[in-house]
Scaffold this motif. Sequence first.
Motif, PDB file in Angstrom:
ATOM      1  N   THR A   1       0.692  -1.126  -0.042  1.00 61.29           N
ATOM      2  CA  THR A   1      -0.111   0.119  -0.200  1.00 61.29           C
ATOM      3  C   THR A   1       0.725   1.310   0.064  1.00 61.29           C
ATOM      4  N   ASP A   2       1.915   1.278   0.561  1.00 62.11           N
ATOM      5  CA  ASP A   2       2.909   2.455   0.572  1.00 62.11           C
ATOM      6  C   ASP A   2       3.594   2.683  -0.861  1.00 62.11           C
ATOM      7  N   THR A   3       3.895   1.525  -1.373  1.00 62.54           N
ATOM      8  CA  THR A   3       4.360   1.412  -2.885  1.00 62.54           C
ATOM      9  C   THR A   3       3.296   2.111  -3.683  1.00 62.54           C
ATOM     10  N   LEU A   4       2.039   1.438  -3.746  1.00 62.72           N
ATOM     11  CA  LEU A   4       0.853   2.041  -4.477  1.00 62.72           C
ATOM     12  C   LEU A   4       0.631   3.643  -4.222  1.00 62.72           C
ATOM     13  N   THR A   5       0.697   3.982  -3.002  1.00 64.95           N
ATOM     14  CA  THR A   5       0.431   5.350  -2.810  1.00 64.95           C
ATOM     15  C   THR A   5       1.448   6.376  -3.490  1.00 64.95           C
ATOM     16  N   GLU A   6       2.934   6.034  -3.125  1.00 57.84           N
ATOM     17  CA  GLU A   6       3.946   6.695  -4.055  1.00 57.84           C
ATOM     18  C   GLU A   6       3.785   6.517  -5.446  1.00 57.84           C
ATOM     19  N   ALA A   7       3.008   5.807  -5.962  1.00 56.02           N
ATOM     20  CA  ALA A   7       2.864   5.501  -7.240  1.00 56.02           C
ATOM     21  C   ALA A   7       1.646   6.394  -7.821  1.00 56.02           C
ATOM     22  N   GLY A   8       1.186   6.972  -6.715  1.00 53.38           N
ATOM     23  CA  GLY A   8      -0.072   7.965  -7.167  1.00 53.38           C
ATOM     24  C   GLY A   8      -1.448   7.393  -7.094  1.00 53.38           C
ATOM     25  N   VAL A   9      -1.561   6.056  -6.681  1.00 52.94           N
ATOM     26  CA  VAL A   9      -2.889   5.456  -6.293  1.00 52.94           C
ATOM     27  C   VAL A   9      -3.685   6.134  -5.192  1.00 52.94           C
ATOM     28  N   THR A  10      -4.677   6.630  -5.108  1.00 50.07           N
ATOM     29  CA  THR A  10      -5.369   7.609  -4.286  1.00 50.07           C
ATOM     30  C   THR A  10      -6.635   7.022  -3.540  1.00 50.07           C
ATOM     31  N   GLY A  11      -6.654   5.673  -3.796  1.00 48.76           N
ATOM     32  CA  GLY A  11      -7.589   4.880  -3.010  1.00 48.76           C
ATOM     33  C   GLY A  11      -7.391   3.378  -3.359  1.00 48.76           C
ATOM     34  N   TYR A  12      -7.649   2.598  -2.428  1.00 49.34           N
ATOM     35  CA  TYR A  12      -7.902   1.119  -2.328  1.00 49.34           C
ATOM     36  C   TYR A  12      -8.552   0.699  -1.249  1.00 49.34           C
ATOM     37  N   THR A  13      -8.927  -0.669  -1.495  1.00 50.28           N
ATOM     38  CA  THR A  13      -9.798  -1.356  -0.304  1.00 50.28           C
ATOM     39  C   THR A  13      -8.951  -2.598  -0.089  1.00 50.28           C
ATOM     40  N   VAL A  14      -8.540  -2.980   1.281  1.00 46.98           N
ATOM     41  CA  VAL A  14      -7.886  -4.240   1.664  1.00 46.98           C
ATOM     42  C   VAL A  14      -8.924  -5.295   2.324  1.00 46.98           C
ATOM     43  N   VAL A  15      -9.031  -6.521   1.789  1.00 47.44           N
ATOM     44  CA  VAL A  15      -9.879  -7.332   2.513  1.00 47.44           C
ATOM     45  C   VAL A  15      -8.940  -8.649   2.805  1.00 47.44           C
ATOM     46  N   PRO A  16      -9.478  -9.351   3.912  1.00 53.00           N
ATOM     47  CA  PRO A  16      -8.961 -10.689   4.419  1.00 53.00           C
ATOM     48  C   PRO A  16      -9.218 -11.680   3.168  1.00 53.00           C
TER      49      PRO A  16
ATOM     50  N   ASP B   1      -0.308   1.459 -15.792  1.00 50.88           N
ATOM     51  CA  ASP B   1       0.800   0.978 -16.135  1.00 50.88           C
ATOM     52  C   ASP B   1       1.654   1.421 -14.888  1.00 50.88           C
ATOM     53  N   ALA B   2       1.799   2.616 -14.526  1.00 47.58           N
ATOM     54  CA  ALA B   2       2.231   2.955 -13.038  1.00 47.58           C
ATOM     55  C   ALA B   2       1.753   2.125 -11.853  1.00 47.58           C
ATOM     56  N   LEU B   3       0.729   1.754 -11.857  1.00 44.71           N
ATOM     57  CA  LEU B   3       0.197   0.804 -10.668  1.00 44.71           C
ATOM     58  C   LEU B   3       0.799  -0.597 -10.879  1.00 44.71           C
ATOM     59  N   LEU B   4       0.846  -0.903 -12.054  1.00 45.44           N
ATOM     60  CA  LEU B   4       1.176  -2.398 -12.593  1.00 45.44           C
ATOM     61  C   LEU B   4       2.783  -2.603 -11.987  1.00 45.44           C
ATOM     62  N   GLU B   5       3.357  -1.471 -12.390  1.00 48.06           N
ATOM     63  CA  GLU B   5       5.004  -1.219 -12.342  1.00 48.06           C
ATOM     64  C   GLU B   5       5.147  -1.477 -10.633  1.00 48.06           C
ATOM     65  N   ALA B   6       4.332  -0.638  -9.961  1.00 47.30           N
ATOM     66  CA  ALA B   6       4.794  -0.503  -8.546  1.00 47.30           C
ATOM     67  C   ALA B   6       4.268  -1.894  -7.830  1.00 47.30           C
ATOM     68  N   ALA B   7       3.143  -2.478  -8.033  1.00 45.77           N
ATOM     69  CA  ALA B   7       2.763  -3.634  -7.662  1.00 45.77           C
ATOM     70  C   ALA B   7       3.721  -4.546  -7.789  1.00 45.77           C
ATOM     71  N   PHE B   8       4.212  -4.839  -8.982  1.00 41.89           N
ATOM     72  CA  PHE B   8       5.134  -5.904  -9.377  1.00 41.89           C
ATOM     73  C   PHE B   8       6.439  -5.853  -8.669  1.00 41.89           C
ATOM     74  N   ALA B   9       6.881  -4.457  -8.348  1.00 38.60           N
ATOM     75  CA  ALA B   9       8.215  -4.425  -7.598  1.00 38.60           C
ATOM     76  C   ALA B   9       8.151  -5.065  -6.421  1.00 38.60           C
ATOM     77  N   VAL B  10       6.718  -5.217  -5.863  1.00 42.23           N
ATOM     78  CA  VAL B  10       6.547  -5.740  -4.317  1.00 42.23           C
ATOM     79  C   VAL B  10       6.169  -7.296  -4.405  1.00 42.23           C
TER      80      VAL B  10
END
Length: 102
Positions: free
Chosen positions: A22-37, A72-81
């Motif tokens: 989530t930190d990486t996504l925020t740094e990539a400019g993602v302004t919102g997300y939902t986390v579910v178990p 593309d920016a989101l996928l690059e950030a997510a893939f890095a993790v």
Amino acid sequence: MQMHPAKRVEIVIEKPLEGRLTDTLTEAGVTGYTVVPVRGGSGRSGPWTREGQIGRAGMVMVICLIKPERLDALLEAAFAVVERHIGVVSVSDTLVLRAERF
């Protein structure tokens, strides 16, 4: 009612990596997300549960709805993790009602 195209990105990852993702996504400019178990599932290695093979921490799913041009920016950030850990990333087309929120 006016609908607007968007992308839905679902990222399933080990719970201990949630904050890093989530930190990486925020740094990539993602302004919102939902986390579910995630309670369990089945994959290449067969069925699993959070009490079994995955361990006590379990897995989470991070869901993002974004404008297509930001994908593309989101996928690059997510893939890095995700690339060195257990995880799945999927992308699908969707429609949203309030495009200004994404």
